[in-house]
Design a protein around this motif. Structure first.
Motif, short mmCIF file in Angstrom:
data_model
loop_
_atom_site.label_atom_id
_atom_site.label_comp_id
_atom_site.label_asym_id
_atom_site.label_seq_id
_atom_site.Cartn_x
_atom_site.Cartn_y
_atom_site.Cartn_z
N GLY A 1 10.50 4.62 4.02
CA GLY A 1 10.13 4.56 5.42
C GLY A 1 8.69 4.96 5.65
O GLY A 1 7.97 4.31 6.43
N ALA A 2 8.25 6.01 4.97
CA ALA A 2 6.86 6.44 5.12
C ALA A 2 5.89 5.38 4.60
O ALA A 2 4.85 5.10 5.22
CB ALA A 2 6.64 7.76 4.38
N TRP A 3 6.23 4.79 3.45
CA TRP A 3 5.37 3.75 2.90
C TRP A 3 5.25 2.58 3.88
O TRP A 3 4.16 2.03 4.08
CB TRP A 3 5.93 3.26 1.56
N SER A 4 6.34 2.21 4.52
CA SER A 4 6.33 1.08 5.45
C SER A 4 5.43 1.35 6.65
O SER A 4 4.64 0.49 7.06
CB SER A 4 7.76 0.78 5.93
N VAL A 5 5.55 2.54 7.23
CA VAL A 5 4.74 2.88 8.40
C VAL A 5 3.26 2.93 8.03
O VAL A 5 2.39 2.43 8.77
CB VAL A 5 5.20 4.20 9.02
N VAL A 6 2.95 3.53 6.88
CA VAL A 6 1.55 3.62 6.46
C VAL A 6 1.00 2.24 6.13
O VAL A 6 -0.19 1.97 6.33
CB VAL A 6 1.41 4.58 5.27
N ALA A 7 1.85 1.33 5.67
CA ALA A 7 1.41 -0.04 5.42
C ALA A 7 0.90 -0.69 6.70
O ALA A 7 -0.08 -1.45 6.69
CB ALA A 7 2.55 -0.87 4.82
N ALA A 8 1.57 -0.41 7.83
CA ALA A 8 1.11 -0.94 9.11
C ALA A 8 -0.24 -0.35 9.49
O ALA A 8 -1.14 -1.06 9.96
CB ALA A 8 2.15 -0.65 10.20
N ALA B 1 0.07 -9.18 4.57
CA ALA B 1 -0.24 -8.12 5.54
C ALA B 1 0.32 -6.78 5.07
O ALA B 1 -0.33 -5.74 5.18
CB ALA B 1 0.31 -8.48 6.91
N PHE B 2 1.54 -6.81 4.53
CA PHE B 2 2.19 -5.57 4.08
C PHE B 2 1.44 -4.99 2.89
O PHE B 2 1.17 -3.79 2.84
CB PHE B 2 3.64 -5.86 3.71
N PHE B 3 1.10 -5.82 1.92
CA PHE B 3 0.39 -5.35 0.72
C PHE B 3 -1.11 -5.59 0.88
O PHE B 3 -1.75 -6.26 0.07
CB PHE B 3 0.93 -6.06 -0.52
N ASN B 4 -1.65 -5.03 1.94
CA ASN B 4 -3.08 -5.19 2.22
C ASN B 4 -3.92 -4.34 1.27
O ASN B 4 -3.39 -3.53 0.48
CB ASN B 4 -3.37 -4.82 3.68
N GLY B 5 -5.23 -4.48 1.38
CA GLY B 5 -6.11 -3.81 0.43
C GLY B 5 -6.12 -2.30 0.52
O GLY B 5 -6.48 -1.62 -0.46
N ALA B 6 -5.75 -1.73 1.67
CA ALA B 6 -5.83 -0.28 1.84
C ALA B 6 -4.54 0.45 1.51
O ALA B 6 -4.55 1.67 1.30
CB ALA B 6 -6.25 0.06 3.27
N VAL B 7 -3.42 -0.26 1.45
CA VAL B 7 -2.14 0.42 1.28
C VAL B 7 -2.02 1.10 -0.08
O VAL B 7 -1.31 2.11 -0.22
CB VAL B 7 -0.97 -0.57 1.50
N ALA B 8 -2.72 0.60 -1.08
CA ALA B 8 -2.60 1.15 -2.43
C ALA B 8 -3.08 2.60 -2.51
O ALA B 8 -2.62 3.36 -3.37
CB ALA B 8 -3.39 0.29 -3.42
#
Length: 444
Positions: free
Chosen positions: A128-135, A161-168
């Motif tokens: 859940g946290a990963w999903s929100v931070v992905a947004a 959009a979900f696996f954008n450049g900043a999510v990593a």
């Protein structure tokens, strides 16, 4: 929105990391036949249930605010980054179901079966946290769509959009922050108890388990944060320039610790020549983009606040690493926590310090992206509601959160008082068939 996020993020961190800390105590209790550890896990699970309910309330308010306060933003880009919110909803319900089963299982399941019902709670919190931070990371590095000449969103690719450049780097940064905040916050409660003379094994173990989790996460967080800052310097150079008060593009840029940001540079503070360039590219010859590369209207506001927030976050993280090393050295030498009152005092304030660092990190993330809500695509002023009555609803939200926060504190204090009246060294964990003594020594 800032107020509700600042309140909710602490509860969200507890929801993400506390289940794993509970499972560690539960595992130690089963593996070693340690009833004190089992008693801690049982009590902590009840605290987690309370904070989960409160977090659900504050999170629901946030979901309404997304639509009510940002109608143009959601109307234009809802199809692009809606996937993370849908996944977060699935993870939330999974967590709710299994946390109920886990608490119910203390009196109705055998030891190891009950333990495994808690694992989905910890995993769902991470998801859940990963999903929100992905947004949120998508807002910093938007991807997965195209804009037509009239501004219409086309060619939506939700996975891009979900696996954008900043999510990593943003998602690990937030997950580690959750473990640091929760670990030090729980440890600080037991440190206060020990300062008041409660030196039994219940308090020592209650401090040691969460503190160890946080102490391990903190140096990893420092490395991830360093990577994140370097990525921001490359992908969002104006945000980085505002964080570091870099007015003009140049090399051999001085790193300033605190100080007041002005158009003529930093006034005051502690300067380290060339260090800012070194941090960006491992060389003092590295060029750092300055605020002078964009018009004034495209620069983040409140530079001094942004700069101080960044320095405070880094400074607290460094201090918490030192606190973790203090415990590590003492444990290596004596297999025990440091007995000096100064260690307990430092631990007692570490939870609050970690929360301050968390809030500072979100200030850096959100204020640093301004004036954009979607970086270089949509301005905040074009996304926010133009409706009347925002001050009234803000007042109601403050009142609601004050009531919820006060009630939560009162409930938790009542629980701790009741537990304190019980014998801490003789906690009866009512597993419903009790595991056989041989089972306690075996892995499932």
């Amino acid at each position: 929105m800032a107020f509700t996020l600042g309140f909710h993020i602490v509860l969200a961190c507890i929801g993400v990391a506390f289940p794993a800390i509970i499972l560690i105590a539960n595992y130690l209790g089963l593996r070693r036949g340690d009833e004190v550890a089992l008693g801690l896990a049982q009590r902590w699970s009840k605290v987690a249930a309370v904070t989960f309910v409160v977090g659900a309330i504050t999170g629901t308010v946030l979901s309404f605010e997304m639509g009510l306060l940002w109608p143009a933003f959601m109307g234009r880009f809802g199809d692009v980054f809606g996937l993370p919110f849908a996944l977060e909803g699935i993870f939330f319900f999974t967590e709710a179901i299994f946390i109920a089963i886990y608490i119910y299982g203390w009196t109705h399941l055998s030891g190891w079966v009950h333990f495994w019902t808690g694992v989905p709670v910890a995993l769902a919190g991470l998801g859940g946290a990963w999903s929100v931070v992905a947004a949120n990371s998508w807002m910093n590095q938007p991807d997965g769509f195209k804009l037509a000449s009239d501004g219409t969103v086309t060619d939506v690719n939700a996975l891009d959009a979900f696996f954008n450049g900043a999510v990593a780097y943003e998602a690990p940064h937030m997950l580690l922050a959750a473990y640091i905040v929760t670990g030090f916050l729980v440890a600080s409660v037991y440190a206060v108890g020990m300062l008041r003379g409660r030196r039994d094994r219940h308090h020592r173990l209650g401090l040691l388990i969460p503190f160890t989790v946080a102490a391990i996460a903190t140096p990893i967080q420092f490395a991830v944060g360093d990577t994140a800052a370097r990525s921001i310097a490359h992908d969002q150079p104006i945000k980085f320039a505002a964080m570091e008060c870099v007015q003009k593009t140049s090399t051999d840029v001085t790193e300033y610790i605190y100080g007041r940001c002005t158009s003529d540079g930093v006034k005051g503070g502690i300067g380290i020549p060339g260090f800012d360039s070194f941090l960006v590219g491992w060389s003092t010859d590295t060029q750092v983009t300055g605020l002078d590369t964009v018009p004034p209207d495209d620069r983040p506001p409140a530079n001094t606040m942004l700069h101080w927030a960044f320095d405070t976050m880094v400074g607290i993280c460094t201090a918490l690493i030192a606190l973790g090393l203090w415990l590590a050295i003492a444990w290596w030498r004596k297999r025990d926590i440091p007995r000096t009152p100064w260690f307990l005092r430092a631990t007692a304030v570490s939870g609050l310090a970690a929360i301050v660092a968390l809030e500072c990190g979100w200030i850096v993330t959100e204020v640093g992206r301004q004036p954009w809500i979607v970086y270089n695509v949509m301005r905040t002023e074009d996304a926010v509601t133009q409706a009347d009555g925002v001050p009234v609803t803000f007042g109601l939200i403050v009142l609601l959160y004050a009531m919820v926060g006060t009630t939560t504190v009162l409930v938790l204090r009542a629980m701790t008082r009741r537990w304190r009246e019980a014998a801490t060294d003789d906690v009866d964990v009512p597993y419903g068939p009790r595991p056989h003594p041989d089972e306690l020594l075996e892995q499932p």
